[in-house]
Design a protein around this motif. Structure first.
Motif, PDB file in Angstrom:
ATOM      1  N   ALA A 114       0.875  -1.176   0.000  1.00 59.19           N
ATOM      2  CA  ALA A 114       0.000   0.000   0.000  1.00 59.19           C
ATOM      3  C   ALA A 114       0.911   1.226   0.000  1.00 59.19           C
ATOM      4  O   ALA A 114       1.090   1.906   1.015  1.00 59.19           O
ATOM      5  N   TYR A 115       1.531   1.488  -1.156  1.00 55.46           N
ATOM      6  CA  TYR A 115       2.608   2.468  -1.221  1.00 55.46           C
ATOM      7  C   TYR A 115       2.133   3.899  -0.931  1.00 55.46           C
ATOM      8  O   TYR A 115       2.876   4.697  -0.350  1.00 55.46           O
ATOM      9  N   ALA A 116       0.928   4.231  -1.365  1.00 59.43           N
ATOM     10  CA  ALA A 116       0.440   5.590  -1.120  1.00 59.43           C
ATOM     11  C   ALA A 116       0.313   5.860   0.380  1.00 59.43           C
ATOM     12  O   ALA A 116       0.772   6.892   0.885  1.00 59.43           O
ATOM     13  N   GLU A 117      -0.306   4.913   1.101  1.00 57.69           N
ATOM     14  CA  GLU A 117      -0.447   5.065   2.556  1.00 57.69           C
ATOM     15  C   GLU A 117       0.909   5.053   3.236  1.00 57.69           C
ATOM     16  O   GLU A 117       1.154   5.798   4.201  1.00 57.69           O
ATOM     17  N   SER A 118       1.805   4.198   2.725  1.00 61.30           N
ATOM     18  CA  SER A 118       3.151   4.118   3.300  1.00 61.30           C
ATOM     19  C   SER A 118       3.904   5.433   3.112  1.00 61.30           C
ATOM     20  O   SER A 118       4.611   5.906   4.018  1.00 61.30           O
ATOM     21  N   LEU A 119       3.730   6.062   1.940  1.00 66.03           N
ATOM     22  CA  LEU A 119       4.437   7.308   1.661  1.00 66.03           C
ATOM     23  C   LEU A 119       3.944   8.429   2.580  1.00 66.03           C
ATOM     24  O   LEU A 119       4.749   9.206   3.114  1.00 66.03           O
ATOM     25  N   ILE A 120       2.634   8.501   2.806  1.00 59.73           N
ATOM     26  CA  ILE A 120       2.088   9.542   3.683  1.00 59.73           C
ATOM     27  C   ILE A 120       2.616   9.370   5.105  1.00 59.73           C
ATOM     28  O   ILE A 120       3.070  10.331   5.745  1.00 59.73           O
ATOM     29  N   ALA A 121       2.559   8.125   5.619  1.00 60.54           N
ATOM     30  CA  ALA A 121       3.063   7.875   6.973  1.00 60.54           C
ATOM     31  C   ALA A 121       4.556   8.168   7.061  1.00 60.54           C
ATOM     32  O   ALA A 121       5.040   8.702   8.075  1.00 60.54           O
ATOM     33  N   SER A 122       5.295   7.831   5.998  1.00 61.16           N
ATOM     34  CA  SER A 122       6.741   8.077   5.993  1.00 61.16           C
ATOM     35  C   SER A 122       7.056   9.564   6.030  1.00 61.16           C
ATOM     36  O   SER A 122       7.963  10.006   6.750  1.00 61.16           O
ATOM     37  N   PHE A 123       6.320  10.346   5.246  1.00 63.17           N
ATOM     38  CA  PHE A 123       6.553  11.793   5.246  1.00 63.17           C
ATOM     39  C   PHE A 123       6.195  12.413   6.590  1.00 63.17           C
ATOM     40  O   PHE A 123       6.874  13.336   7.063  1.00 63.17           O
ATOM     41  N   ARG A 124       5.129  11.932   7.222  1.00 64.37           N
ATOM     42  CA  ARG A 124       4.787  12.444   8.559  1.00 64.37           C
ATOM     43  C   ARG A 124       5.911  12.134   9.556  1.00 64.37           C
ATOM     44  O   ARG A 124       6.304  12.986  10.360  1.00 64.37           O
ATOM     45  N   ALA A 125       6.439  10.902   9.474  1.00 61.73           N
ATOM     46  CA  ALA A 125       7.546  10.526  10.357  1.00 61.73           C
ATOM     47  C   ALA A 125       8.798  11.344  10.037  1.00 61.73           C
ATOM     48  O   ALA A 125       9.525  11.775  10.947  1.00 61.73           O
ATOM     49  N   TYR A 126       9.044  11.559   8.745  1.00 60.50           N
ATOM     50  CA  TYR A 126      10.226  12.343   8.325  1.00 60.50           C
ATOM     51  C   TYR A 126      10.151  13.776   8.857  1.00 60.50           C
ATOM     52  O   TYR A 126      11.136  14.317   9.372  1.00 60.50           O
ATOM     53  N   ASP A 127       8.984  14.406   8.751  1.00 62.97           N
ATOM     54  CA  ASP A 127       8.821  15.778   9.246  1.00 62.97           C
ATOM     55  C   ASP A 127       9.028  15.852  10.751  1.00 62.97           C
ATOM     56  O   ASP A 127       9.643  16.797  11.261  1.00 62.97           O
ATOM     57  N   LEU A 128       8.512  14.861  11.486  1.00 65.63           N
ATOM     58  CA  LEU A 128       8.710  14.834  12.940  1.00 65.63           C
ATOM     59  C   LEU A 128      10.182  14.647  13.281  1.00 65.63           C
ATOM     60  O   LEU A 128      10.699  15.267  14.216  1.00 65.63           O
ATOM     61  N   ALA A 129      10.872  13.767  12.535  1.00 65.99           N
ATOM     62  CA  ALA A 129      12.304  13.554  12.769  1.00 65.99           C
ATOM     63  C   ALA A 129      13.087  14.850  12.525  1.00 65.99           C
ATOM     64  O   ALA A 129      14.021  15.172  13.270  1.00 65.99           O
ATOM     65  N   CYS A 130      12.675  15.609  11.499  1.00 67.40           N
ATOM     66  CA  CYS A 130      13.329  16.901  11.230  1.00 67.40           C
ATOM     67  C   CYS A 130      13.047  17.886  12.362  1.00 67.40           C
ATOM     68  O   CYS A 130      13.935  18.643  12.774  1.00 67.40           O
ATOM     69  N   ASP A 131      11.809  17.886  12.865  1.00 64.20           N
ATOM     70  CA  ASP A 131      11.468  18.773  13.985  1.00 64.20           C
ATOM     71  C   ASP A 131      12.311  18.426  15.212  1.00 64.20           C
ATOM     72  O   ASP A 131      12.741  19.323  15.954  1.00 64.20           O
ATOM     73  N   LEU A 132      12.533  17.129  15.443  1.00 66.57           N
ATOM     74  CA  LEU A 132      13.332  16.687  16.583  1.00 66.57           C
ATOM     75  C   LEU A 132      14.828  16.828  16.319  1.00 66.57           C
ATOM     76  O   LEU A 132      15.633  16.678  17.247  1.00 66.57           O
ATOM     77  N   ASP A 133      15.190  17.081  15.045  1.00 64.86           N
ATOM     78  CA  ASP A 133      16.595  17.174  14.632  1.00 64.86           C
ATOM     79  C   ASP A 133      17.356  15.901  15.021  1.00 64.86           C
ATOM     80  O   ASP A 133      18.505  15.958  15.465  1.00 64.86           O
ATOM     81  N   ASP A 134      16.694  14.764  14.820  1.00 56.80           N
ATOM     82  CA  ASP A 134      17.290  13.462  15.104  1.00 56.80           C
ATOM     83  C   ASP A 134      17.874  12.921  13.805  1.00 56.80           C
ATOM     84  O   ASP A 134      17.153  12.417  12.935  1.00 56.80           O
TER      85      ASP A 134
END
Length: 563
Positions: A114-134
């Motif tokens: 389910a690549y579309a759903e996976s991509l959305i969840a991945s981008f949400r996780a990526y943005d949070l990781a950037c916010d945390l600067d991890d």
């Protein structure tokens, strides 16, 4: 080593209550997850789901179990564990666990394609990781995004996020992740048909894989090199590369398929490995590699019609892959994600506006209350000043009335031969002189305030009144005033105490001050009851009732003071 870890953890958890035991097990599993994921999985498997009492425990268990399975190379395709964790941490302030939950949810969606759903969840996780600067989790989420784009033939985006992953892993200094991020980037160059750059990177990485003895990385790097040669039609170099893969313990069936296909294409049937007829039917081969190998077989055996048919099948494979990629609609998913971010930002902005409005209302209310308080305080101070001035006038009248009498009495002391009488007159003089001493400073301040009503003068008046009241109402001073009242009003206080022996001291004091001519506000000030004048009124009321009901000889004297 893993058994020792589990034994130590079991001892630590043995004496715990069910609820605390679950919390301790979850904490222990989380602490060993990176170093010993198999031990973490065993710990989590020992927890009974009935012992998970709170939403927090369910969420953490779901996150850790999904994480442990992933780290133990178990592809999870059900979101029954991880979705509750995402829901729980979305409503909490724990951004790190929310980011991890979204990352593993993206993995679940990825494994079930389910690549579309996976991509959305991945981008949400990526943005949070950037916010945390991890940096580590920025690299992990970027790699997940790169994998999704790779499976959907989005080569440009694949390379972009492969580069982001490598840049961030390099900042963590974690060698294995850096090596595989280099492989991902080389693979992305290959997908973008930059075979030269892909081969250069892979050749450098191949030496690293051999130094570290990493057979998995070595096979993957050799595969990129071999496929690059194959794409450039350098069949000899491609064959030699895949031949190098075959002895590795990590070699796959696809490597044999590629090697045999190259040999068939070069008409080197003597170099074939294994039974090609069985190889093409292997379940370990993907359909496209199997069809490619069959096409090479028919071409090598000059079977034109079968070759053409197989080429049509390969064309169908390509078309199917492209259709599936379009069906995933990753661009639409990315648009949906950006729309989701915009909506979140709008909600946050609206909440910020509401919060700002509430803060402004509260600030205005506080300022208003402070203004009201300041106004009331000012009015109260003004009222007290007025009462101080009234008290000053009453004291001035008292001193004026007594001074003439005192002068007259003192002038007669020369005719008094008895020593006790002269001493009594001198004591009375001393009492009033002290009273006048305290009053003089206060009177000067009151006069100054009438001329210049400044805050500084007001403060000095307040301090002077406090000093005057403290000195005026002490037991010794009250006794002197009572003697003065007796002297001036025919022993009235002595008579009061005789006729009403059970009165309280406060009643005697209120009567005394009233007899000396002080008003109720002044009496309240002197007794420090300016905030509770009803106290004075109630005591005066009771005294009046007693005086009216009294039938003694001094009844008129008392009623005259409190009519």
């Amino acid at each position: 080593m893993h058994k020792i870890v589990l034994f130590i953890l079991a001892l630590a958890l043995a004496s715990c209550s069910p609820t605390s035991s679950v919390d301790r097990q979850l904490t222990a599993a989380e602490s060993v997850m990176e170093a010993h994921p198999d031990s973490a999985l065993r710990l989590l498997e020992s927890i009974r789901k009935d012992d998970l009492r709170s939403d927090r425990q369910h969420a953490l268990y779901g996150l850790l179990m999904t994480q442990a399975l992933d780290k133990n190379y178990v592809d999870v395709t059900s979101d029954s564990l991880i979705q509750p964790a995402v829901d729980y941490y979305s409503d909490s302030s724990d951004k790190l666990r929310l980011m991890k939950s979204l990352y593993y949810l993206a993995g679940v969606e990825y494994y079930r394609k389910a690549y579309a759903e996976s991509l959305i969840a991945s981008f949400r996780a990526y943005d949070l990781a950037c916010d945390l600067d991890d940096k580590f989790w920025i690299g992990m989420t970027a790699r997940r995004i790169s994998d999704i784009y790779e499976d959907n033939y989005c080569a440009k985006e694949q390379m972009e996020f492969a580069q982001i992953a490598l840049d961030n892993f390099r900042q963590t200094g974690r060698t294995p992740f850096i090596h595989y991020a280099l492989y991902d980037l080389a693979n992305a160059y290959h997908a973008n048909e930059d075979y030269t750059t892909a081969r250069q990177m892979s050749t450098e990485l191949l030496d690293t894989a051999k130094i570290y003895g990493d057979d998995v990385l070595q096979r993957q790097v050799l595969e990129i090199i071999g496929l690059g040669y194959l794409a450039l039609d350098s069949l000899t170099a491609a064959g030699n590369t895949f031949r190098e893969i075959l002895p590795l313990p990590t070699a796959r069936v696809s490597d044999s398929a590629y090697y045999n296909g190259i040999c068939l294409r070069m008409h080197r049937t003597d170099d074939l490995v294994g039974d090609v007829s069985k190889l093409v039917t292997s379940k370990e081969l993907t359909a496209d590699i199997s069809h490619w190998l069959q096409c090479q077989w028919y071409m090598a055996h000059d079977s034109a019609s079968q070759t053409i048919n197989m080429m049509r099948v390969i064309n169908k494979d390509t078309n199917r892959s492209l259709k599936e990629s379009r069906h995933q609609n990753l661009a639409g998913s990315l648009t949906d994600y950006h729309r989701y971010k915009e909506n979140i930002e709008k909600i946050n902005l609206r909440n910020a506006h509401v919060l700002t409005f509430i803060i402004c209302i509260i600030a205005v209310s506080i300022i208003g209350l402070l203004g009201i308080y300041a106004r009331r305080r000012h009015l109260r101070q003004q009222m007290l000043i007025d009462e101080y001035l009234t008290m000053g006038n009453e004291l001035r009248i008292l001193l004026a009335e007594t001074s003439s009498e005192l002068d007259k009495a003192l002038s007669q002391t020369e005719d008094i031969s008895t020593t006790p009488e002269k001493e009594r007159q001198l004591d009375q003089q001393h009492s009033l002189v002290l009273l006048e001493k305290y009053f003089s400073e206060f009177d000067i301040l009151c006069r100054n305030f009438r001329r210049e009503p400044t805050a500084d003068v007001r403060k000095k008046i307040s301090e002077s009144v406090e000093a005057l009241i403290d000195s005026f109402t002490c037991d010794e001073k009250m006794s002197e005033l009572e003697e003065y009242a007796n002297y001036r009003y025919g022993g009235i206080m002595t008579k009061l105490r005789h006729d009403f022996p059970r009165l309280k001291n406060i009643d005697y004091t209120i009567f005394l001050l009233s007899r000396l001519g002080f008003s109720i506000p002044t009496v309240a000030l002197l007794l420090k009851k300016e905030d509770d004048r009803m106290f004075i009124y109630n005591h005066r009321k009771r005294l009046k009732e007693k005086f009216r009901n009294f039938m003694g000889a001094n009844r008129a004297l008392y009623i005259d003071v409190m009519p």
